[in-house]
Each structure stands twice: as structure tokens, then as C-alpha cells.
Design an enzyme around this catalytic site. Sequence first.
Site, PDB file in Angstrom:
ATOM      1  N   CYS A   1     112.225  13.623  42.677  1.00 25.72           N
ATOM      2  CA  CYS A   1     111.765  12.571  41.785  1.00 25.72           C
ATOM      3  C   CYS A   1     111.168  13.168  40.527  1.00 25.72           C
ATOM      4  CB  CYS A   1     110.715  11.716  42.494  1.00 25.72           C
ATOM      5  SG  CYS A   1     111.243  11.091  44.100  1.00 25.72           S
TER       6      CYS A   1
ATOM      7  N   ARG B   1     112.001   7.583  41.218  1.00 23.68           N
ATOM      8  CA  ARG B   1     112.430   7.959  42.561  1.00 23.68           C
ATOM      9  C   ARG B   1     113.929   8.177  42.680  1.00 23.68           C
ATOM     10  NH1 ARG B   1     112.394   4.772  48.366  1.00 23.68           N
ATOM     11  NH2 ARG B   1     112.499   6.644  49.645  1.00 23.68           N
ATOM     12  N   LEU B   2     114.275   9.329  43.280  1.00 22.72           N
ATOM     13  CA  LEU B   2     115.611   9.587  43.798  1.00 22.72           C
ATOM     14  C   LEU B   2     115.471   9.532  45.309  1.00 22.72           C
ATOM     15  CD1 LEU B   2     118.573  10.467  43.139  1.00 22.72           C
ATOM     16  CD2 LEU B   2     117.807  12.828  43.472  1.00 22.72           C
TER      17      LEU B   2
ATOM     18  N   ILE C   1     115.796   9.922  49.077  1.00 28.78           N
ATOM     19  CA  ILE C   1     116.434  10.882  49.979  1.00 28.78           C
ATOM     20  C   ILE C   1     116.038  10.620  51.428  1.00 28.78           C
ATOM     21  CG2 ILE C   1     116.680  13.338  50.557  1.00 28.78           C
ATOM     22  CD1 ILE C   1     117.904  12.631  47.857  1.00 28.78           C
TER      23      ILE C   1
ATOM     24  N   ASN D   1     106.908  14.683  43.823  1.00 26.10           N
ATOM     25  CA  ASN D   1     108.254  15.144  43.486  1.00 26.10           C
ATOM     26  C   ASN D   1     108.591  16.297  44.412  1.00 26.10           C
ATOM     27  OD1 ASN D   1     110.617  16.100  42.244  1.00 26.10           O
ATOM     28  ND2 ASN D   1     109.469  17.275  40.724  1.00 26.10           N
TER      29      ASN D   1
ATOM     30  N   GLU E   1     110.139  17.763  48.474  1.00 28.40           N
ATOM     31  CA  GLU E   1     110.345  17.529  49.897  1.00 28.40           C
ATOM     32  C   GLU E   1     109.341  18.344  50.700  1.00 28.40           C
ATOM     33  OE1 GLU E   1     112.427  15.401  51.073  1.00 28.40           O
ATOM     34  OE2 GLU E   1     113.907  15.089  49.467  1.00 28.40           O
TER      35      GLU E   1
ATOM     36  N   ASP F   1     108.104  11.480  53.988  1.00 28.37           N
ATOM     37  CA  ASP F   1     107.283  12.692  53.923  1.00 28.37           C
ATOM     38  C   ASP F   1     106.156  12.544  52.909  1.00 28.37           C
ATOM     39  OD1 ASP F   1     109.171  12.656  51.869  1.00 28.37           O
ATOM     40  OD2 ASP F   1     109.367  14.837  51.794  1.00 28.37           O
TER      41      ASP F   1
ATOM     42  N   ILE G   1     133.137  25.469  41.459  1.00 23.35           N
ATOM     43  CA  ILE G   1     133.886  25.417  40.211  1.00 23.35           C
ATOM     44  C   ILE G   1     134.512  26.784  39.976  1.00 23.35           C
ATOM     45  CG2 ILE G   1     132.534  23.586  39.135  1.00 23.35           C
ATOM     46  CD1 ILE G   1     131.152  25.746  37.466  1.00 23.35           C
TER      47      ILE G   1
ATOM     48  N   SER H   1     121.682  25.457  48.154  1.00 24.15           N
ATOM     49  CA  SER H   1     122.164  26.541  47.301  1.00 24.15           C
ATOM     50  C   SER H   1     121.768  27.889  47.884  1.00 24.15           C
ATOM     51  CB  SER H   1     121.574  26.408  45.886  1.00 24.15           C
ATOM     52  OG  SER H   1     120.258  26.948  45.837  1.00 24.15           O
TER      53      SER H   1
END
Length: 631
Positions: free
Chosen positions: A2, A50-51, A53, A75, A77, A100, A289, A361
Site C-alpha cells: 500500500c 490499499r492494494l 492482498i 504499507n 506484509e 496482518d 522478459i 523475486s
Amino acid sequence: MCGIAGIFNLYQSTPIQPELLKTINRRQSHRGPDDEGYYFDSFIGLAHRRLSIIDLSGGHQPLFNEDGSIAVVFNGEIYNFQSLVTELKQAGHIFSTYSDTEVIVHAWEEWGEQAVTRFRGMFTFAIWDTNRRQLFIARDRLGKKPLFYSQTPQGQLVFASELKVLLEHPDVNLTLRPEMTEDFFMYGYIPDPNTAYQHIFKLEAGHTMLLTPGEQLRTTPYWDLAAPESCLSWEQAQSSLIEQLEEAVKIRLIADVPLGAFLSGGVDSSAIVSMMARLQNHPVNTCAIGFNEAEYDESEYAQQIAQQYKTKHTSHIVDADDVSLIKQLNDIYDEPYADSSALPTYRVCQLARKSVKVALSGDGGDEIFGGYRRHKMHLAEQKVRQMIPSRFRKPIFGSLGKLYPKADWAPRPLRAKTTFQSLALNQVEAYASSISKLRVDEREQLFSPQYRQQLNGYNGIDQLTHHAHKAPTDDPLKLIQYLDIKTWLVGDILTKVDRASMANSLEVRAPLLDHEFIEWAYTVNSQDNIRNVQGKGVQGKYAFKKALEPYVNQDILYRPKMGFSMPISQWFRTSLKQTLYNSVLSTNMLDSGYFNVSHLKQMLQEHSDGYRDHGASLWCLLMFSQFMMKQ
């Protein structure tokens, strides 16, 4: 994942302007396109984007404790939130969501400022406690999530997840910091805690901030990388590495939305995908990519891993002449930033977001296991420094460094000028030279006499020296790994990934940068990380690669490192030549007072003629010019 923001009255209770906070917070709406929320009282306004999840229906923020006296915007996790929920419920706390985020407010009630030490994850959060009249802000240990702040002349603290939010506030002082130009042309970014602006700062990684109206702002470190009590034996490292890695991956697979992984075809991303495949009973979503020029393309190796683990793989070929993003970079990063791999990073995030909302990643492997070429070079040079007393070494190699020609065109073994220069320095100075976009002698040529005088002796190396004094070890490799974690990792790598992913509303998780995994990895013997292996030459990350042999093909593990680069030197002689000239020789650049104009023109001409390769330096100048055009 977020974005957060807030305005806090430092000295007196005055109304916070709701519309102002809402307006500036919406500048980071890309960080959280799913929802927004606000909280106001006489001392503070809190804002959130907010995104979604975890707990998609119940995670709206700001979020409160049982009686509404404590509010949080968050913001990131918290990966260990489920075990903390159990512990806090046993202590009597009542939870109303499965998010969370709610763990943070109850942990604050239970443990106060020490609550942050209980969290395992990536985060910045701000807690307002109406009973204590305290604002508590924290940033995660490695600095994966950003936090910018500024004190206004009107007595308010303004803070946010991105710099662009503060730039929109009418009372924030936007005077440029004079030293930022020296810092940028050394590092390619502005190291924490500074920004390009004199009165705007970054909360440092592993730090908290506590504010009470009428009292001075203070920031406090709560974590640092400690010296290993003893290093692991080879057998110990090999027997436990996969177990440690698998656990760091496992806790990052919790999500209520589609989840996948970046797969470059390199060691680190291949390791993450192999662990995910072991832990999931369904195919891993992977994306990669590639480039239509072989020297930049790793997609065939990504395809090998995808086939081995039967992933649901998506790949996209990017034209190596794709320069369409360049003008957007300043809007994404808000201050000078010169890592050209930001371009492919943005593209892979864009690709991933089409199918997933969370991607794992392989970031961090080179830093924690000694994977960069400069790490190997530093150890080789340090052996020479230790053999030759400095009273002989400095004049001999210093003279050779001045006399030896700069041979960009020559094969690498013949480019000895920088090696001679490094051998004349102590190890921190030498490492500073190896990571510099422009070395100190090159910066002296680039800058105008007036600007050099304005610096009054300031040198970008001061940041590295500051951290070197706090380093927990004098082991040559572990020292520079520590310096990387304090500067390069947070200022370059994590900044690049956070802004590129958030610009695409994508959350990126990095298992190799789990703080417990890093603490374990720091106990791996340096001689096991960088080792001369028969038939394979000097290998970085050797302990890591050896442990991965059952999971990743040796052709991938031991092939030469390619990196995630773009053909910028070629661009500057072809598709970007005119843009480069127009930007570097623009009025904003020439009138800034920073540069030796004749040297700028000389660099452009030498590169255009093919006499010298100034590609990296010219990229810095192009990025800096884009920033200056906005001032």
C-alpha cells in the site's frame, strides 16, 4: 502492499485540512488502487491507499484497536502475523479482522516500541495512540518499504511512502540539497537518510521515529547486522542452506490473491522458483522478459527452469531499442536515480501484473553471498594491500594509476588504470571507487570550480565511511557486504523494485532478504562464498550454488553473470543521441552551476566518436537532466 501518508502537528492542536491530505495522498494512488481511507483528530491526519492482498474484505485502513484509541496505517506484509495473533489472543486481545495489519495495533498495546522487533516482514507503518498522544513510525530492517518525511515551517510533520506526496504539499520546503549532486554522481542515487531536497529525509532502514506534541523528533535504530560469533563450517552451511531458504520462501506464499515469481534465468530467481515448486501443489506462475540482442538475453535459461519445474510461464521479448520509458523515470523515482536496469524491471513488473498481484523475486543473493564481480576484485586487491605496506603501496600504485591510459576499448585484463588507482587506497576508499558511477577524479573533472568550492570538502564517500565505522567485522568480504546492505541494497536495488512494482500496482516479496535468513547467511565463511574452484575459476556465491546443485542445472549455476542491463552506450550513439545532447546541454543543466560545461561537451563528443565509452556517466547525466527539468 500500500501507500501511507500523514500530517502531524508537532507543537499545538490545530485542525488538519482533510482535502489537502486527500489531495496529496492521491498522488500515490498507484500504490493502492483498491481502496483509500482517512482518520483525523486535532493532532493528526492519517491516510492510506490499499492494494488488497490479505483479508480482502476486512483489511480497510486506518485500522483500530478494540476501543478505537489506537489507529494504524500500514504499507507492507507481516509474514509471521498468524503466530503473533495466537500469542496476542492468549494475552487477552480481541481481533475483528484476519488482516496482518491488526496485529500491529495490538502488538503496540502489548509491547510498545519493542513491538517492531517482533515483526518479520517488509513494512512501514504509522501508529497514532490518542491515550499517550504519541505518533510511532517504523521502517523494516532492510528498508524494503520507503518512508519520506519533512518538518514544515508551520510546525507540522508531513510523511508518506513516496516523495511525490511531499512535493505536492504547499508548506514543504523544496530547496535542493547542495551535496545531492556529489552523492548522485558517486552512487547513482541519493543515499539514506538524505534526499535531493534539503528539508526532506528518508527514515533509515531498521529505524523507528517517536513523536509527542511539544517534544523533539527522534529516530532510533532497532536492528543491525551483528558480527557472527563463529562462522559455519562448509558441512554446516551445506546441510542447512536449503532448509533456511525453503522456510524464507514458505512464509511468503501467504496471499488471498494470485501469486507468482520473476524468473530471469539467473541463479537467484531460479533458486526461488525451485523452492516454490517444492512447496506448492499447483504450478508456479512465472514470468520473464527477454531481449532481441543475445548479449542481453537470458530468456532461454528462464525457459529451462520453467520446463524443469513445469511452471505456468509467460515471457515477452523487449526491443533493446525500447526507450519509451525514459521520460517516465523521473515521475516514478521523484529524485535522481541512475540504475538503467529500472527499465527492464518496470517491464517485468508490468508483465507480471497481467496475471498476478504478488511476485517473489531473487533480489539479495549477490549481496548476502558475495556474487558481484566487484566482491571478487576487492578480495584480490585486498590481498595485495595486505602484502605491501601503505608507505610503498600508495606512491607506487598512485603513480601507475596516473600514468596508465584509460583503455575502455581494450580487453578487460588490460584495463589496469582503475586497479592501480584502487591499490593506492585503503579498502573503504577502494570499494567506494569500485561502486562509483563516476570516481572522485572523474567527478572533479565534471564539476565546476564553483560547485567544488560550495561542497567545502564534502565527499560522497562520507556515507560509506560512516557505515564502515559501525561495521561489526573487519573481514574484507563481510565488511563490504555490510556496506552494500547499508547503501547499495536500500538505495538502489530495493528502491528500484519498490517504485517499479508499485507503479504497476504489484507487490514484490524477496525471500533472500528475510532478515533471519540474512543473519544466518552472514555466518557463512567468506572463503566458502568466494572460492577458486577447479575447472570453474573464481566463483562468487559458491556455497549457495553448491547447495542448489540438486535443484538447478549447473549450466545455469556456473555460467558467467549477465546482470539485467540495457545497451545504453549503443543508444547514445544511435536512437538516444539527440535526446542526450538536448538534455545534457539544456539550459537547466548549463545554468545550474554544477558542471564544467567544456567537459560535458568533451564527454559527449568522445562517446559519439567512439573514442571513449562514457555510457554509464552519460546515463547519470541524462537522468539528472530529467530531474533538473522539473525544478
